[in-house]
Design a protein around this motif. Structure first.
Motif, PDB file in Angstrom:
ATOM      1  N   ALA A 235       0.824  -1.207   0.000  1.00  0.00           N
ATOM      2  CA  ALA A 235       0.000   0.000   0.000  1.00  0.00           C
ATOM      3  C   ALA A 235       0.859   1.258   0.000  1.00  0.00           C
ATOM      4  O   ALA A 235       0.563   2.230  -0.711  1.00  0.00           O
ATOM      5  CB  ALA A 235      -0.926  -0.005   1.214  1.00  0.00           C
ATOM      6  N   THR A 236       1.931   1.247   0.797  1.00  0.00           N
ATOM      7  CA  THR A 236       2.794   2.422   0.872  1.00  0.00           C
ATOM      8  C   THR A 236       3.527   2.658  -0.440  1.00  0.00           C
ATOM      9  O   THR A 236       3.555   3.781  -0.961  1.00  0.00           O
ATOM     10  CB  THR A 236       3.801   2.260   2.023  1.00  0.00           C
ATOM     11  N   MET A 237       4.129   1.598  -0.982  1.00  0.00           N
ATOM     12  CA  MET A 237       4.894   1.742  -2.219  1.00  0.00           C
ATOM     13  C   MET A 237       4.005   2.163  -3.385  1.00  0.00           C
ATOM     14  O   MET A 237       4.287   3.155  -4.072  1.00  0.00           O
ATOM     15  CB  MET A 237       5.602   0.429  -2.559  1.00  0.00           C
ATOM     16  N   TRP A 238       2.913   1.430  -3.593  1.00  0.00           N
ATOM     17  CA  TRP A 238       2.056   1.742  -4.724  1.00  0.00           C
ATOM     18  C   TRP A 238       1.244   3.003  -4.492  1.00  0.00           C
ATOM     19  O   TRP A 238       0.802   3.654  -5.455  1.00  0.00           O
ATOM     20  CB  TRP A 238       1.163   0.557  -5.055  1.00  0.00           C
ATOM     21  N   GLY A 239       1.012   3.367  -3.236  1.00  0.00           N
ATOM     22  CA  GLY A 239       0.354   4.638  -2.954  1.00  0.00           C
ATOM     23  C   GLY A 239       1.192   5.810  -3.435  1.00  0.00           C
ATOM     24  O   GLY A 239       0.704   6.708  -4.128  1.00  0.00           O
ATOM     25  N   PHE A 240       2.477   5.786  -3.085  1.00  0.00           N
ATOM     26  CA  PHE A 240       3.365   6.866  -3.530  1.00  0.00           C
ATOM     27  C   PHE A 240       3.531   6.854  -5.039  1.00  0.00           C
ATOM     28  O   PHE A 240       3.421   7.903  -5.702  1.00  0.00           O
ATOM     29  CB  PHE A 240       4.724   6.726  -2.853  1.00  0.00           C
ATOM     30  N   LEU A 241       3.792   5.682  -5.617  1.00  0.00           N
ATOM     31  CA  LEU A 241       3.977   5.604  -7.061  1.00  0.00           C
ATOM     32  C   LEU A 241       2.690   5.954  -7.810  1.00  0.00           C
ATOM     33  O   LEU A 241       2.729   6.547  -8.891  1.00  0.00           O
ATOM     34  CB  LEU A 241       4.449   4.202  -7.456  1.00  0.00           C
ATOM     35  N   GLY A 242       1.533   5.606  -7.221  1.00  0.00           N
ATOM     36  CA  GLY A 242       0.257   5.963  -7.836  1.00  0.00           C
ATOM     37  C   GLY A 242       0.038   7.461  -7.863  1.00  0.00           C
ATOM     38  O   GLY A 242      -0.438   8.020  -8.861  1.00  0.00           O
ATOM     39  N   LEU A 243       0.379   8.147  -6.763  1.00  0.00           N
ATOM     40  CA  LEU A 243       0.255   9.602  -6.734  1.00  0.00           C
ATOM     41  C   LEU A 243       1.205  10.256  -7.727  1.00  0.00           C
ATOM     42  O   LEU A 243       0.850  11.227  -8.410  1.00  0.00           O
ATOM     43  CB  LEU A 243       0.537  10.117  -5.325  1.00  0.00           C
ATOM     44  N   LEU A 244       2.432   9.719  -7.797  1.00  0.00           N
ATOM     45  CA  LEU A 244       3.391  10.242  -8.769  1.00  0.00           C
ATOM     46  C   LEU A 244       2.872  10.031 -10.194  1.00  0.00           C
ATOM     47  O   LEU A 244       2.947  10.932 -11.044  1.00  0.00           O
ATOM     48  CB  LEU A 244       4.741   9.557  -8.582  1.00  0.00           C
ATOM     49  N   GLY A 245       2.322   8.840 -10.454  1.00  0.00           N
ATOM     50  CA  GLY A 245       1.777   8.558 -11.770  1.00  0.00           C
ATOM     51  C   GLY A 245       0.585   9.438 -12.107  1.00  0.00           C
ATOM     52  O   GLY A 245       0.458   9.914 -13.248  1.00  0.00           O
TER      53      GLY A 245
ATOM     54  N   PRO B 298     -10.753   9.400 -14.313  1.00  0.00           N
ATOM     55  CA  PRO B 298      -9.684   8.402 -14.103  1.00  0.00           C
ATOM     56  C   PRO B 298      -8.462   8.901 -13.345  1.00  0.00           C
ATOM     57  O   PRO B 298      -8.005   8.248 -12.396  1.00  0.00           O
ATOM     58  CB  PRO B 298      -9.325   7.979 -15.527  1.00  0.00           C
ATOM     59  N   VAL B 299      -7.926  10.057 -13.731  1.00  0.00           N
ATOM     60  CA  VAL B 299      -6.713  10.544 -13.074  1.00  0.00           C
ATOM     61  C   VAL B 299      -6.989  10.907 -11.620  1.00  0.00           C
ATOM     62  O   VAL B 299      -6.212  10.588 -10.720  1.00  0.00           O
ATOM     63  CB  VAL B 299      -6.126  11.749 -13.839  1.00  0.00           C
ATOM     64  N   ARG B 300      -8.121  11.557 -11.385  1.00  0.00           N
ATOM     65  CA  ARG B 300      -8.462  11.922 -10.005  1.00  0.00           C
ATOM     66  C   ARG B 300      -8.760  10.686  -9.164  1.00  0.00           C
ATOM     67  O   ARG B 300      -8.367  10.619  -7.988  1.00  0.00           O
ATOM     68  CB  ARG B 300      -9.665  12.861  -9.986  1.00  0.00           C
ATOM     69  N   LEU B 301      -9.435   9.712  -9.752  1.00  0.00           N
ATOM     70  CA  LEU B 301      -9.723   8.478  -9.018  1.00  0.00           C
ATOM     71  C   LEU B 301      -8.432   7.757  -8.658  1.00  0.00           C
ATOM     72  O   LEU B 301      -8.286   7.255  -7.530  1.00  0.00           O
ATOM     73  CB  LEU B 301     -10.629   7.581  -9.865  1.00  0.00           C
ATOM     74  N   LEU B 302      -7.489   7.701  -9.607  1.00  0.00           N
ATOM     75  CA  LEU B 302      -6.197   7.078  -9.323  1.00  0.00           C
ATOM     76  C   LEU B 302      -5.498   7.794  -8.173  1.00  0.00           C
ATOM     77  O   LEU B 302      -4.983   7.153  -7.246  1.00  0.00           O
ATOM     78  CB  LEU B 302      -5.319   7.111 -10.574  1.00  0.00           C
ATOM     79  N   GLY B 303      -5.476   9.132  -8.207  1.00  0.00           N
ATOM     80  CA  GLY B 303      -4.831   9.880  -7.139  1.00  0.00           C
ATOM     81  C   GLY B 303      -5.508   9.681  -5.794  1.00  0.00           C
ATOM     82  O   GLY B 303      -4.840   9.575  -4.759  1.00  0.00           O
ATOM     83  N   THR B 304      -6.831   9.619  -5.788  1.00  0.00           N
ATOM     84  CA  THR B 304      -7.569   9.431  -4.530  1.00  0.00           C
ATOM     85  C   THR B 304      -7.286   8.070  -3.920  1.00  0.00           C
ATOM     86  O   THR B 304      -6.991   7.952  -2.726  1.00  0.00           O
ATOM     87  CB  THR B 304      -9.082   9.601  -4.782  1.00  0.00           C
ATOM     88  N   LEU B 305      -7.375   7.025  -4.733  1.00  0.00           N
ATOM     89  CA  LEU B 305      -7.121   5.672  -4.230  1.00  0.00           C
ATOM     90  C   LEU B 305      -5.667   5.512  -3.778  1.00  0.00           C
ATOM     91  O   LEU B 305      -5.394   4.890  -2.746  1.00  0.00           O
ATOM     92  CB  LEU B 305      -7.458   4.644  -5.307  1.00  0.00           C
TER      93      LEU B 305
ATOM     94  N   THR C 254      -0.004  12.449 -11.007  1.00  0.00           N
ATOM     95  CA  THR C 254       0.516  13.788 -11.287  1.00  0.00           C
ATOM     96  C   THR C 254       1.077  13.875 -12.699  1.00  0.00           C
ATOM     97  O   THR C 254       0.827  14.847 -13.435  1.00  0.00           O
ATOM     98  CB  THR C 254       1.612  14.147 -10.274  1.00  0.00           C
ATOM     99  N   MET C 255       1.837  12.857 -13.086  1.00  0.00           N
ATOM    100  CA  MET C 255       2.425  12.854 -14.433  1.00  0.00           C
ATOM    101  C   MET C 255       1.344  12.711 -15.508  1.00  0.00           C
ATOM    102  O   MET C 255       1.417  13.357 -16.561  1.00  0.00           O
ATOM    103  CB  MET C 255       3.446  11.715 -14.537  1.00  0.00           C
ATOM    104  N   LEU C 256       0.323  11.897 -15.257  1.00  0.00           N
ATOM    105  CA  LEU C 256      -0.766  11.746 -16.220  1.00  0.00           C
ATOM    106  C   LEU C 256      -1.551  13.044 -16.368  1.00  0.00           C
ATOM    107  O   LEU C 256      -1.957  13.416 -17.482  1.00  0.00           O
ATOM    108  CB  LEU C 256      -1.701  10.618 -15.776  1.00  0.00           C
ATOM    109  N   ASP C 257      -1.758  13.731 -15.250  1.00  0.00           N
ATOM    110  CA  ASP C 257      -2.489  14.990 -15.302  1.00  0.00           C
ATOM    111  C   ASP C 257      -1.746  16.004 -16.175  1.00  0.00           C
ATOM    112  O   ASP C 257      -2.349  16.735 -16.964  1.00  0.00           O
ATOM    113  CB  ASP C 257      -2.670  15.531 -13.882  1.00  0.00           C
ATOM    114  N   TYR C 258      -0.423  16.037 -16.023  1.00  0.00           N
ATOM    115  CA  TYR C 258       0.388  16.921 -16.862  1.00  0.00           C
ATOM    116  C   TYR C 258       0.332  16.478 -18.329  1.00  0.00           C
ATOM    117  O   TYR C 258       0.255  17.304 -19.242  1.00  0.00           O
ATOM    118  CB  TYR C 258       1.828  16.928 -16.364  1.00  0.00           C
ATOM    119  N   GLY C 259       0.344  15.163 -18.544  1.00  0.00           N
ATOM    120  CA  GLY C 259       0.256  14.649 -19.903  1.00  0.00           C
ATOM    121  C   GLY C 259      -1.049  15.041 -20.574  1.00  0.00           C
ATOM    122  O   GLY C 259      -1.074  15.374 -21.769  1.00  0.00           O
ATOM    123  N   LEU C 260      -2.158  15.024 -19.808  1.00  0.00           N
ATOM    124  CA  LEU C 260      -3.446  15.434 -20.363  1.00  0.00           C
ATOM    125  C   LEU C 260      -3.441  16.900 -20.772  1.00  0.00           C
ATOM    126  O   LEU C 260      -4.084  17.290 -21.751  1.00  0.00           O
ATOM    127  CB  LEU C 260      -4.560  15.164 -19.345  1.00  0.00           C
ATOM    128  N   GLU C 261      -2.705  17.710 -20.019  1.00  0.00           N
ATOM    129  CA  GLU C 261      -2.595  19.122 -20.405  1.00  0.00           C
ATOM    130  C   GLU C 261      -1.782  19.272 -21.685  1.00  0.00           C
ATOM    131  O   GLU C 261      -2.121  20.074 -22.568  1.00  0.00           O
ATOM    132  CB  GLU C 261      -1.955  19.932 -19.283  1.00  0.00           C
TER     133      GLU C 261
END
Length: 385
Positions: A242-252, A277-284, A254-261
């Motif tokens: 949970a800790t590892m994928w939580g951090f990597l998920g938030l990083l991902g 999708p991007v917000r749901l990923l960040g929330t989870l 953020t990067m996806l949100d920038y990619g959408l822009e």
């Protein structure tokens, strides 16, 4: 191959958290009890022996260091209480510091005052740098990317990722150099200097990245929680997951949100529903990160099991930074729904982004470095067979 003996190795390892490994008399109980020691391997006993004999280069050239998941069965079974699990954790910290050419990893792992001051200063510098370009604040609602221009945050983030990437590559190259230099038929030699079979290399890569790093199969199956009655969501592997994928998920996210822009789908900061999708990923991912770090910190405070008895300042700084990044992120999310912009909203945004960027910058120099080193070591061991 001539081995150089370094009499300062053991005292140095103690600075990284190793306990009295001199108590070890090489009986082999740790090897016999370890669920990961198979096919005649003398793991983790060989690592302890290297430290006792001052064989620095052999220790640093041993990918077996990164096989350990710190279940502490060896420590529970050790007849002399030499605490092999604590030694293995200290040896990994020492390896991270040794692969780092800047000496920053060494200082962060061995000096609690330097680590606390440096991390605090780094967050303050990043937050202050962003504040230096701040725009107006809206008292009616939180407009983060009018306060700090999104382009500035993005470019700063790219610079942070680039610096982290350079540090990671330097460390990985140093690790590969040491492992390859070890004798191929010796205990530490993991790569043959000849060509490897392509199918074997592909299998090793899938095993190291997919089976072990992503799915944590052996951690989950063979290095089970010391309390077998715990539900899965309280087991060590799940908290780590949970800790590892939580951090990597938030990083991902953020990067996806920038990619959408970049591709013109949405601009950064545009309100979107929770199921986007991007917000749901960040929330989870944020929920997973906060849950994992909260339980891990609670166990370290209460020392409820054998795996949380020993904690170093670097362990605490890492966990606290992850927790702060998660908590401030959710607090800012909550602030968006308040009738008026809270007074703490904009300062907390600076803290949140500063902590998140500091975490990324420090990846090659601290505990999170095993995200790079463990898969590479497991790949080397798989290739060796």
């Amino acid at each position: 191959m001539t081995a150089r003996v370094d009499h300062n190795l053991y005292p140095e390892l103690r600075r990284f958290g190793a306990t009295d490994i001199s108590a070890c008399f090489n009986c082999g109980v740790c090897t016999a009890i370890c669920p990961l020691s198979v096919d005649g391997a003398s793991f983790p006993r060989r690592m302890s022996r290297y430290a006792q004999l001052g064989l620095r280069e052999k220790l640093l050239a041993s990918p077996e260091l990164w096989s350990c998941y710190a279940c502490s069965e060896c420590t529970d079974s050790c007849p002399t209480k030499a605490d092999p699990a604590a030694f293995m954790a200290a040896a990994r910290r020492y390896a991270v510091a040794s692969y780092d050419r800047t000496h920053l990893g060494y200082m962060l792992a061995t000096s609690r005052w330097f680590a606390a001051i440096f991390v605090t200063a780094l967050v303050a510098v990043l937050a202050g740098f962003m504040y230096s370009v701040h725009g107006p604040t809206d008292s009616a609602s939180l407009e983060f990317f009018k306060f700090i221009p999104s382009d500035f945050v993005h470019y700063l983030g790219i610079a942070v990722m680039a610096i982290m990437g350079v540090g990671a590559v330097i460390g990985l190259v140093e690790m590969v150099r040491r492992v390859r230099r070890a004798p191929a038929n010796g205990s530490a030699g993991a790569w043959s200097k000849g060509k490897a079979d392509a199918r074997k290399v592909a299998d090793a890569a899938f095993y190291a990245i997919g089976t072990e790093s992503a799915a944590q199969t052996r951690f989950r199956v063979e290095c089970d929680d010391p309390d077998a009655t715990r539900p899965f969501y309280l087991k060590r592997w799940f908290l780590h997951f949970a800790t590892m994928w939580g951090f990597l998920g938030l990083l991902g996210a953020t990067m996806l949100d920038y990619g959408l822009e970049l591709i013109g789908v949405k601009t950064t900061g545009t309100p979107v529903p929770i199921w986007y999708p991007v917000r749901l990923l960040g929330t989870l991912a944020g929920i997973a990160l906060i849950y994992g770090t909260t339980v891990l910190m609670s166990r370290r405070l209460r020392k409820t099991d054998r795996t949380s008895v020993h904690s170093t300042p670097s362990d605490w700084i890492f966990l606290v930074m992850l927790w702060v990044a998660g908590i401030t992120g959710f607090a800012l999310e909550l602030g968006l729904y308040l009738p008026q912009a809270p007074a703490w909203g904009y300062p907390m945004f600076l803290v949140h982004v500063g902590v998140a960027m500091a975490l990324v910058l420090l990846v090659p120099f601290g505990k999170f470095a095993h995200v790079f080193y463990r898969p590479l070591a497991l790949f080397a061991l798989r290739v060796r067979g």
